[in-house]
Write a protein that holds these residues in place. Structure first.
Motif: not given
Lengths: 224, 682
Positions: B74-88, B161-169
């Protein structure tokens, strides 16, 4: 087009009214447009609006449905001119009903239930309805070939349109005469519907129009 | 615990075996004593019990692993999803930056225009003020910088917030994308998943035990951070020397003993590598690592990344992983963005335009307006409603409401039926102009030389209503020949006629004719082809059949500007915001004129045949042109490039498209053709 380089049949912005559409005739065989029939008809009319024979002489190998259809379009278009003239004189107060001779009241078919429109409304509604029908994508999707069932629709349009002539003839004679002198439209129309037997003879209630001996008094006879 | 004791007992049992007797009574009392009594005397129930016990234990462990595995997945899936989101998100941000840059560009152009009055022959604003800021005084440069600063500020506000997210992504992507791809996925390929997870789980367990036993972490509590550090350390350590371990499940005990040491020993190196990699890759991220670690704590879901980051920071900054970040955070984020924009400088505009291309709307034919019996000469949109008026050679004008459609047979488009037919002209109607918003009027000029004012019926009117003579307004009859062009602005009407004059009208005044504009210099006045108001209706631009373009001052009625070119002009339009005049010509050209200096700013071959229609969008960004070559083209005024071509109408004789129009408010464009049709595109 061989002569396309020299002759461009265009109305350029700024040209004078007398030069409008004044270009050398193009032989029908050379017209490669989908609107060739309309072009040809308009070209012949412009040359001499009184020459009914020439105008209604169908080129060889021409689809008769399209030929009739394009002529009817041209009639309706030119009838606008008569409607414009009638607008100034034919008032709802004076012509409360669409009548020709006193025997007939025509009901306007443009409405859900046909009703007794004043003559001017009848005229306008009929022309508007005809414009809609003749431009309908359903019945006339193409101007190159037309279904047989759609050709059958032309008859009812012709019948209604003829009433405009007859109303003008019997009630606004001066307008009718002036208009007819200019366009020979009623004569052409009568010739057209007779030639192709679109309207039965007894409905054609106008006396035979003749330039040399214009009929001065309306003939009151009717068909029923 | 049980196994060792049993073993111990069994070893003892030999000893006891020597002794005689003490049989069942003892065995009841004490199992240990019972077993040895028969010298390796295992009782069936005892063995069964032991096996049962072991079985239960394994089962328990197995289920535990299963649970953990599910969790990891689940965690992996989540992270992957998050990654995609961040990319968008990142893409979105980049786009936003591009947009802002574009806006800045526009502003610059405007500023330039205001400053020099003339300018924008760099109307190809494109390769923007590289030179301008260099030549002019430094004040401009400062302003330029200021603008940049401002945009940065905006970005900060919008995208905080986006930049933070961006960094995180970025971080997540790096950890997942790089480390996982290199380290996780390889083992995945080599080892069967179950085994992997099993080992993983064991590691964690033992780690936990270790902590408890050795009491290494204070309190020995299984806190999130502890677990995750252990966990990841274990993961990485494990992956490393898993290859060497051929042990099977029976050797758990050994593992129990060894693993922790290995793990902790390896951890150091591993993490060092880790950190280096991360640091190298995300140079600028170091400050925020600590922060990132903090976040990892806050959001257990991102433990993996968070904890790795915290490891990195722990290694990099030692135990001093304090709050170094916070203050540097923003500059960092902006630094990245600034870098983006700065690096854009040289080639950004191509990128921007390329980007724009991909985001640009394409127009598609939606409505077909068929009801005219002959060519449609002109069309004009209602100033506000989704309605338009067409003028035709069949002597009529028609009003159309695009919101009242008839479903067409073909799904491609909708048919619209006209709402009203305007009849009064006794010859083809050639031109059309729409009145001001709310005036609900339009004007038409015809071959009959008249200009007619019409009161538009309500858009809800029924086409078969009784005739209302009030639709017809005043008629202006001063022209003695065909009226070919009309323009309305500020309550005034400008007409151009084949009688050689252009006239200005106050259409509803008792004496409507205000001025007659005539080219005084020409012996035989050439016929005007088209006219348009310019400069907030204080001037009138008129183009003539001989190709000349005259700009009249409406105060004096005198020509203030005169330019000429060889080819007959067909249309003229003035730019809504800039002092630019656009003319269409029979030689296939569209020309752009500076309305102040009279210089030809740009000329381009726009079509394959005479250009017949011109329209500018209300913002002055796009130009629409129509031609007898049957095509409508949309031009980007900025780059003077064609962005879309639509083949719209058929030919009648040698004419095809006769007019084009933009809706002043809504996203509609329209074309009128000699084939009697008008088409509306959305």
């Amino acid at each position: 087009m061989a002569d396309g380089v020299q002759v461009l049949r265009r109305n350029r912005p700024g040209s004078k009214a007398k030069d409008f559409c004044r270009w050398p005739d193009e032989p029908f065989e050379e017209m490669d447009s989908t609107l060739a029939v309309q072009q040809f008809i308009q070209q012949t009319i412009r040359r001499d609006p009184a020459n009914l024979e020439a105008i209604l002489k169908m080129p060889e190998a021409q689809d008769e449905g399209v030929w009739k259809y394009e002529h009817l379009r041209q009639f309706c278009m030119e009838l606008n001119g008569l409607a414009v003239r009638l607008q100034s004189e034919c008032k709802p107060e004076t012509c409360t009903q669409m009548t020709a001779t006193e025997q007939w009241i025509f009901l306007c078919a443009a409405h859900k239930t046909p009703k007794e429109c004043p003559a001017i409304d009848y005229t306008r509604h009929t022309l508007d309805g005809a414009a809609c029908l003749l431009n309908s994508n359903k019945y006339f999707p193409s101007r190159v070939s037309i279904k047989e069932s759609s050709v059958a629709k032309l008859g009812s349009v012709c019948r209604r349109v003829y009433r405009i002539f007859s109303h003008a003839y019997f009630h606004h004679r001066s307008i009718f005469d002036a208009f007819e002198k200019e366009t020979h439209l009623c004569k052409r129309f009568t010739y057209f519907v007779t030639k192709y037997s679109i309207i039965s003879k007894e409905i054609l209630i106008l006396p035979k129009l003749d330039d040399e001996t214009p009929i001065t008094q309306p003939v009151g006879e009717s068909e029923a | 615990m049980k196994i060792p004791t049993a073993m111990d007992d069994s070893s003892v049992s030999h000893h006891n075996g020597g002794q005689v007797g003490s049989q069942i009574g003892v065995s009841v009392n004490n199992k240990q004593n019972d077993e040895p009594s028969q010298s390796v005397q295992y009782s069936i129930p005892g063995i069964l019990h032991f096996i049962q016990h072991e079985w239960a234990r394994f089962e328990l462990e197995r289920s535990q692993w299963e649970v953990d595995r599910a969790e990891f997945e689940a965690r992996i899936a989540f992270l992957e999803g998050e990654r995609k989101g961040q990319e968008n998100l990142k893409n979105d941000l980049v786009r936003r930056i591009k947009m802002l840059e574009y806006a800045l560009k526009q502003e610059r152009a405007k500023f330039h225009k205001l400053k020099y009055g003339v300018e924008l022959q760099q109307g190809d604003v494109r390769p923007p003020p590289k030179e301008p800021p260099a030549e002019p005084e430094p004040a401009e440069r400062a302003q330029w910088k200021q603008g940049r600063q401002l945009i940065k500020q905006y970005l900060q506000e919008i995208g905080y917030t986006d930049t933070i997210l961006d960094v995180r992504s970025n971080r997540v992507r790096n950890l997942l994308g790089l480390n996982n791809e290199e380290q996780v996925e390889d083992p995945y390929r080599n080892y069967d998943k179950n085994e992997l997870y099993g080992l993983l789980q064991r590691e964690i367990r033992t780690g936990g035990k270790e902590q408890r036993k050795g009491g290494v972490p204070p309190g020995g509590v299984y806190n999130e951070e502890g677990l995750s550090v252990q966990e990841t350390a274990a993961v990485f350590a494990n992956f490393e020397f898993l290859a060497n371990q051929e042990m099977d499940m029976d050797e758990i005990d050994d593992l129990d003993a060894k693993q922790p040491h290995h793990a902790s020993g390896k951890q150091g190196e591993e993490v060092d590598h880790e950190a280096e990699e991360v640091l190298n890759e995300l140079n600028m991220l170091t400050e925020s690592e600590a922060d990132g670690g903090g976040q990892g704590d806050e959001y257990p879901v991102v433990k993996l990344s968070g904890s790795t980051a915290s490891q990195a920071s722990a290694v990099a900054a030692g135990a001093a992983a304090g709050g170094a970040g916070e203050a540097d955070e923003e500059p960092l984020a902006l630094g990245e963005l600034a870098q983006l924009t700065v690096s854009n400088e040289p080639e950004a505009y191509d990128v921007a335009s390329a980007n724009k291309e991909s985001f640009r709307k394409t127009w598609n034919a939606k409505y077909t307006l068929r009801s005219h019996f002959d060519g449609v000469r002109a069309l004009a949109f209602h100033p506000t409603e989704a309605a338009l008026v067409t003028a035709s050679e069949d002597h009529t004008l028609k009003l159309w409401n695009l919101q009242r459609t008839v479903p067409a047979k073909k799904s491609a488009g909708l048919d619209v039926e006209p709402l009203y037919t305007f009849r009064a002209h006794t010859a083809p109607v050639l031109c059309l102009a729409m009145g001001a918003p709310r005036s609900e009027e339009c004007f038409s000029g015809g071959l009959d030389g008249t200009i007619r004012v019409w009161n538009l019926p309500a858009p809800t009117a029924d086409p078969y209503d009784p005739y209302d003579p009030a639709v017809q307004g005043p008629v202006l009859r001063d022209h003695t020949d065909a009226v070919w062009s009309l323009a309305a602005s500020h309550g005034r009407l400008l007409s151009a006629s084949a009688d050689g004059t252009a006239r200005v009208w106050a259409p509803r005044a008792p004496r409507p004719l205000l001025a007659t504009l005539r080219d005084e210099q020409a012996a035989t006045p050439p016929a005007p082809a088209a006219a348009d108001f310019a400069d907030a209706a204080s001037r009138a631009a008129v183009v003539y059949r001989d190709g000349s373009l005259l700009l009249y001052d409406l105060e004096t009625g005198q020509a203030v500007l005169r330019v000429s070119c060889d080819s007959a002009a067909t249309r003229v339009r003035s730019h809504p915001t800039l002092p630019i005049l656009v003319t269409a010509h029979e030689d296939r050209h569209i020309r752009f004129w500076d309305a102040v200096s009279g210089r030809c700013a740009h000329a381009m071959v726009a079509h394959l045949d005479a250009v017949t229609g011109l329209a500018l969008d209300p913002n002055g960004l796009f130009l629409l042109s129509g031609s007898h070559d049957c095509s409508v083209r949309l031009w980007n005024l900025d780059t003077k490039t064609c962005v879309q071509e639509i083949t719209a109408h058929r030919k009648k004789f040698d004419e095809s498209i006769l007019d084009v129009a933009f809706h002043p408010l809504r996203p509609y464009i329209a074309s009128a053709g000699a084939d009697g049709l008008a088409k509306v595109f959305v």
